[in-house]
Design a protein around this motif. Structure first.
Motif, short mmCIF file in Angstrom:
data_model
loop_
_atom_site.label_atom_id
_atom_site.label_comp_id
_atom_site.label_asym_id
_atom_site.label_seq_id
_atom_site.Cartn_x
_atom_site.Cartn_y
_atom_site.Cartn_z
N UNK A 52 58.26 63.61 -65.53
CA UNK A 52 58.92 62.55 -64.92
C UNK A 52 58.41 61.97 -63.80
N UNK A 53 58.91 61.09 -63.19
CA UNK A 53 58.27 60.45 -61.83
C UNK A 53 58.20 61.65 -60.74
N UNK A 54 57.14 61.60 -60.18
CA UNK A 54 56.66 62.49 -59.24
C UNK A 54 56.91 62.31 -57.92
N UNK A 57 55.24 57.52 -54.87
CA UNK A 57 55.36 56.27 -54.23
C UNK A 57 54.03 55.51 -54.19
N UNK A 58 53.08 55.79 -54.94
CA UNK A 58 51.98 55.01 -55.24
C UNK A 58 52.14 53.66 -55.76
N UNK A 59 53.11 53.62 -56.54
CA UNK A 59 53.37 52.35 -57.14
C UNK A 59 54.14 51.48 -56.13
N UNK A 60 54.47 51.71 -55.04
CA UNK A 60 55.37 51.01 -54.17
C UNK A 60 54.29 50.72 -52.92
N UNK A 61 53.06 51.29 -52.78
CA UNK A 61 52.28 51.37 -51.69
C UNK A 61 51.52 49.92 -51.60
N UNK A 62 52.01 49.21 -50.65
CA UNK A 62 51.36 47.97 -50.37
C UNK A 62 49.96 47.78 -50.37
N UNK A 66 47.50 51.56 -57.10
CA UNK A 66 48.34 51.97 -58.17
C UNK A 66 49.67 51.04 -58.12
N UNK A 67 49.58 49.86 -57.01
CA UNK A 67 50.72 49.27 -56.71
C UNK A 67 51.27 48.64 -58.16
N UNK A 68 52.58 48.78 -58.33
CA UNK A 68 53.28 48.33 -59.62
C UNK A 68 52.67 48.90 -60.97
N UNK A 69 52.15 50.19 -60.54
CA UNK A 69 51.68 51.06 -61.92
C UNK A 69 51.98 52.48 -61.75
N UNK A 70 51.50 53.40 -62.51
CA UNK A 70 51.64 54.60 -62.26
C UNK A 70 50.46 55.28 -62.21
N UNK A 71 50.32 56.22 -61.32
CA UNK A 71 49.00 57.15 -61.03
C UNK A 71 48.69 58.14 -62.17
N UNK A 72 49.87 58.64 -62.42
CA UNK A 72 49.85 59.79 -63.07
C UNK A 72 49.04 59.77 -64.60
N UNK A 73 47.85 60.76 -64.85
CA UNK A 73 47.42 60.61 -65.94
C UNK A 73 47.40 61.33 -67.03
N UNK A 74 48.55 61.13 -67.60
CA UNK A 74 49.16 61.93 -68.62
C UNK A 74 49.27 61.15 -70.00
N UNK A 75 49.75 61.51 -71.01
CA UNK A 75 49.97 60.92 -72.25
C UNK A 75 50.85 59.63 -72.06
N UNK A 76 51.58 59.50 -71.13
CA UNK A 76 52.47 58.31 -71.13
C UNK A 76 51.61 57.13 -70.39
#
Ligand SMILES: Cc1cc2nc3c(=O)[nH]c(=O)nc-3n(C[C@H](O)[C@H](O)[C@H](O)COP(=O)(O)O)c2cc1C
Length: 224
Positions: A52-54, A57-62, A66-76
């Protein structure tokens, strides 16, 4: 057009899986005479390796990478990119301990959070027709009493806000849980009652799942 049908049950071909198969048929029937390429991908969450979400907050970092996306590099990761650009999505989840189950919840955290903006408009480029199918042991009355305010309403209003479109919802009650009730310890449910419900109600639920598929495809066609 790209449709994604997501099975949150570990049992690929049981109640949730069967309903989702009908939804796929609905999508295909509605789109088969279109002069467009139609892809319907079925995703079994339990075949994927992800968390799940870790809360990084990389997705929110202005101005972050990774703004607006997810940095986790897994099957999802590759799947999320496809889902955020989908033409239609149907998600099936069993209820486990008075909630959607863990794999589905973890998946939804990763799907929702990168495109969710605190107090602002979501980052999705277009609305995505989406349906939810829940399966559970309890009957309709108990489901309304126990889960309406705690599961269905918060999840569906949150998702509708993100997707800028009301989500469709199908609840399937009183499912047939074991192949042979006599082999498992259980003082709550009677096999005879479950079998009657399964024979009478489940075909109607399958029809509703089919209709959800048709509806999602119809909405997707309108939006394209
Ligand atoms: C760990 C676990 C917890 C469950 N908790 C609930 C519950 O709280 N409420 C309920 O109505 N059903 C509960 N169920 C029953 C499942 O939601 C139901 O059997 C569902 O249809 C299973 O989906 P499937 O056949 O696609 O695997 C639970 C099942 C399991 C395995």
């Amino acid at each position: 057009m790209n449709f994604y049908v997501i099975n949150g049950s570990p049992r690929k071909n049981k109640n949730t899986g069967k309903l989702l198969d009908k939804a796929v048929t609905g999508i295909l029937d509605k789109t088969n005479d279109l002069d467009k390429e139609i892809n319907v991908e079925i995703i079994d969450l339990y075949s994927l390796d992800y968390k799940g979400c870790m809360s990084c907050f990389a997705c929110k970092r202005i101005d972050g990478p990774f703004y607006g996306t997810c940095p986790i590099n897994d099957d999802l990761k590759p799947l999320l990119e496809k889902l955020w650009n989908a033409d239609g999505i149907i998600i099936g989840t069993p209820i486990y301990f008075s909630n959607i189950n863990g794999e589905t919840e973890s998946f939804l955290e990763r799907f929702r959070f990168p495109k969710y903006v605190y107090g602002g408009e979501p980052l999705l480029e277009k609305s995505i027709p989406t349906g939810l199918i829940y399966t559970m042991n309890v009957d309709e009355k108990l489901s309304d009493k126990l889960y309406k305010k705690t599961i269905y309403e918060p999840l569906e209003s949150g998702l509708s806000g993100l997707l800028l479109k009301d989500v469709y919802s199908l609840k399937v009650y009183d499912t047939y849980q074991f192949d042979d009730y006599s082999k498992y310890e259980n003082y709550l449910f009677k096999e005879e009652d479950k079998a009657i419900h399964q024979q009478k109600q489940f075909p109607l639920d399958l029809k509703k799942a089919y209709e959800m598929g048709v509806q999602i495809a119809e909405d997707a066609i309108k939006e394209n």
